[in-house]
Design a protein around this motif. Structure first.
Motif, PDB file in Angstrom:
ATOM      1  N   TYR A  56       0.856  -1.177   0.000  1.00  0.00           N
ATOM      2  CA  TYR A  56       0.000   0.000   0.000  1.00  0.00           C
ATOM      3  C   TYR A  56       0.896   1.231   0.000  1.00  0.00           C
ATOM      4  N   PRO A  57       0.613   2.218  -0.840  1.00  0.00           N
ATOM      5  CA  PRO A  57       1.462   3.415  -0.883  1.00  0.00           C
ATOM      6  C   PRO A  57       1.146   4.375   0.251  1.00  0.00           C
ATOM      7  N   GLY A  58       2.087   5.287   0.531  1.00  0.00           N
ATOM      8  CA  GLY A  58       1.861   6.332   1.510  1.00  0.00           C
ATOM      9  C   GLY A  58       2.447   6.025   2.870  1.00  0.00           C
ATOM     10  N   GLN A  59       2.424   7.038   3.736  1.00  0.00           N
ATOM     11  CA  GLN A  59       2.982   6.938   5.076  1.00  0.00           C
ATOM     12  C   GLN A  59       1.914   6.766   6.154  1.00  0.00           C
ATOM     13  N   ASP A  60       0.837   7.502   6.038  1.00  0.00           N
ATOM     14  CA  ASP A  60      -0.210   7.483   7.067  1.00  0.00           C
ATOM     15  C   ASP A  60      -1.195   6.348   6.786  1.00  0.00           C
ATOM     16  N   LEU A  61      -0.758   5.126   7.083  1.00  0.00           N
ATOM     17  CA  LEU A  61      -1.586   3.942   6.841  1.00  0.00           C
ATOM     18  C   LEU A  61      -2.164   3.436   8.154  1.00  0.00           C
ATOM     19  N   ASP A  62      -3.347   2.822   8.089  1.00  0.00           N
ATOM     20  CA  ASP A  62      -3.897   2.221   9.300  1.00  0.00           C
ATOM     21  C   ASP A  62      -3.128   0.945   9.629  1.00  0.00           C
ATOM     22  N   GLU A  63      -3.404   0.390  10.791  1.00  0.00           N
ATOM     23  CA  GLU A  63      -2.624  -0.744  11.280  1.00  0.00           C
ATOM     24  C   GLU A  63      -2.732  -1.956  10.368  1.00  0.00           C
ATOM     25  N   SER A  64      -3.905  -2.220   9.831  1.00  0.00           N
ATOM     26  CA  SER A  64      -4.088  -3.402   8.991  1.00  0.00           C
ATOM     27  C   SER A  64      -3.235  -3.311   7.724  1.00  0.00           C
ATOM     28  N   LYS A  65      -3.124  -2.122   7.148  1.00  0.00           N
ATOM     29  CA  LYS A  65      -2.311  -1.943   5.944  1.00  0.00           C
ATOM     30  C   LYS A  65      -0.824  -2.015   6.271  1.00  0.00           C
ATOM     31  N   ARG A  66      -0.438  -1.521   7.436  1.00  0.00           N
ATOM     32  CA  ARG A  66       0.976  -1.625   7.846  1.00  0.00           C
ATOM     33  C   ARG A  66       1.358  -3.082   8.077  1.00  0.00           C
TER      34      ARG A  66
END
Length: 342
Positions: A224-234
């Motif tokens: 998933y792109p980006g920095q501000d991801l929710d926990e599930s995407k991290r």
């Protein structure tokens, strides 16, 4: 490379390296030819290697073995040609459905990533700027290079390689135009049918994993792109990265023994392509000989194929590709698919 592995390798290509003696001179023997080639790859370690480890050249090899510079040059390239032509079916034959299932099982057992067929990545091999090439080989690192695109299994073996793309191209663009990308897009690699994720009744396709440089496909997962991801995407990005790093490990092991990659290669691009492919074949051959990795069946995408004229796939992700990524994300965040350390 051990002596036993060297002798095994020599026995397979000895007839193709043998040259006819002449009235005025004796031909260089197949054993010496293979030694000179492997010396160029830096596969042997002895007192001479202290000098060669700084970055050997074919001229240095010629002096070390009391050969003419043109003779050493010819020996290296002819031996690489023999290795690629005669060993590719042994070290990298065409994959089968059973092979893909074994690789996927090993990825799940070793890296906790289910239904994974391999990790995809590209490596820039630095070369001297070819004459009249303009910016074709000039890459974002501000060097001239040829790209090695590789699909790697969980043990650090090359499963499929595509060699020879211009350094200016991105990994995603190279993949889109490569035979590997075309084969996957047209389902011509004997990939198994969709199956259930372990411990669930959720159907999912077999996939390969790559970084942000590659497009999102139903058969190719990216983070998933980006920095501000929710926990599930991290969590998903972490699990993907854990499986994907096998390609980085493989390139690291390749460059650790093949000192050719530690310097700028001064050779015609076509000869460089052959040397890169030969080094990948030798990497698989010696690791399998020493029992480090299983005897998987693999393939080189540089072989001629009836699929050469197939169109390249587009770069935009379809709805099914996003759905596939969501399926794996949900699995990694479920009770069944989670691991304690994520």
């Amino acid at each position: 490379m051990s002596e036993a592995c060297f002798n095994s390798l020599l026995s397979k290509i000895h007839p193709y390296l043998k040259k006819q003696d002449t009235t005025f001179r004796l031909a260089v023997t197949p054993r010496e030819r293979l030694v000179v080639c492997l010396r160029y790859f830096h596969l042997f370690v002895d007192k001479i290697s202290l000098y060669l480890a700084t970055g050997d050249t074919q001229k240095t090899i010629a002096f070390s073995y009391r050969l003419g510079v043109s003779t050493a040059h010819q020996i290296v390239h002819e031996t690489c040609r023999v290795i690629t032509e005669k060993l590719i079916d042994d070290a990298m034959p065409k994959p089968t459905e059973d092979m893909w299932k074994k690789i996927a099982n090993d990825f799940y057992t070793k890296w906790n990533f289910p239904l994974c067929l391999g990790a995809l990545d590209g490596k820039h091999v630095t070369i001297q700027a070819p004459a009249n090439s303009g910016s074709l080989y000039y890459n974002y690192k501000k060097t001239f290079s040829i790209v090695l695109l590789a699909l790697v299994d969980s043990h650090g073996n090359f499963t499929a390689v595509d060699v020879g793309s211009f350094g200016k191209n991105s990994d995603g663009g190279i993949f889109a135009k490569s035979r590997l990308g075309v084969f996957l897009e047209h389902n011509k690699l004997s990939v198994p049918a969709d199956t259930y994720l372990p411990g669930t009744n959720q159907l999912a396709p077999y996939v390969i994993v790559g970084d942000e440089a590659f497009p999102l496909k139903t058969y190719l997962l990216r983070p998933y792109p980006g920095q501000d991801l929710d926990e599930s995407k991290r969590v998903y990005n972490y699990r993907l990265s854990r499986a994907r790093r096998t390609s980085e490990n493989c390139f690291g092991m390749l460059t650790s023994w093949c000192r050719m990659y530690h310097r700028t290669i001064h050779a015609n691009p076509k000869n460089v392509d052959r040397m890169i492919l030969a080094s990948c074949i030798l990497h698989n051959y010696k690791r399998r000989f020493h029992g480090i990795t299983p005897n998987y069946r693999a393939t080189s995408m540089d072989e001629p194929s009836v699929l050469n004229n197939l169109p390249a796939q587009g770069g935009n992700a379809c709805k099914n590709a996003f759905s596939t990524r969501e399926t794996f994300k949900n699995y990694f965040n479920s009770t069944i698919g989670a691991v304690p350390w994520q």
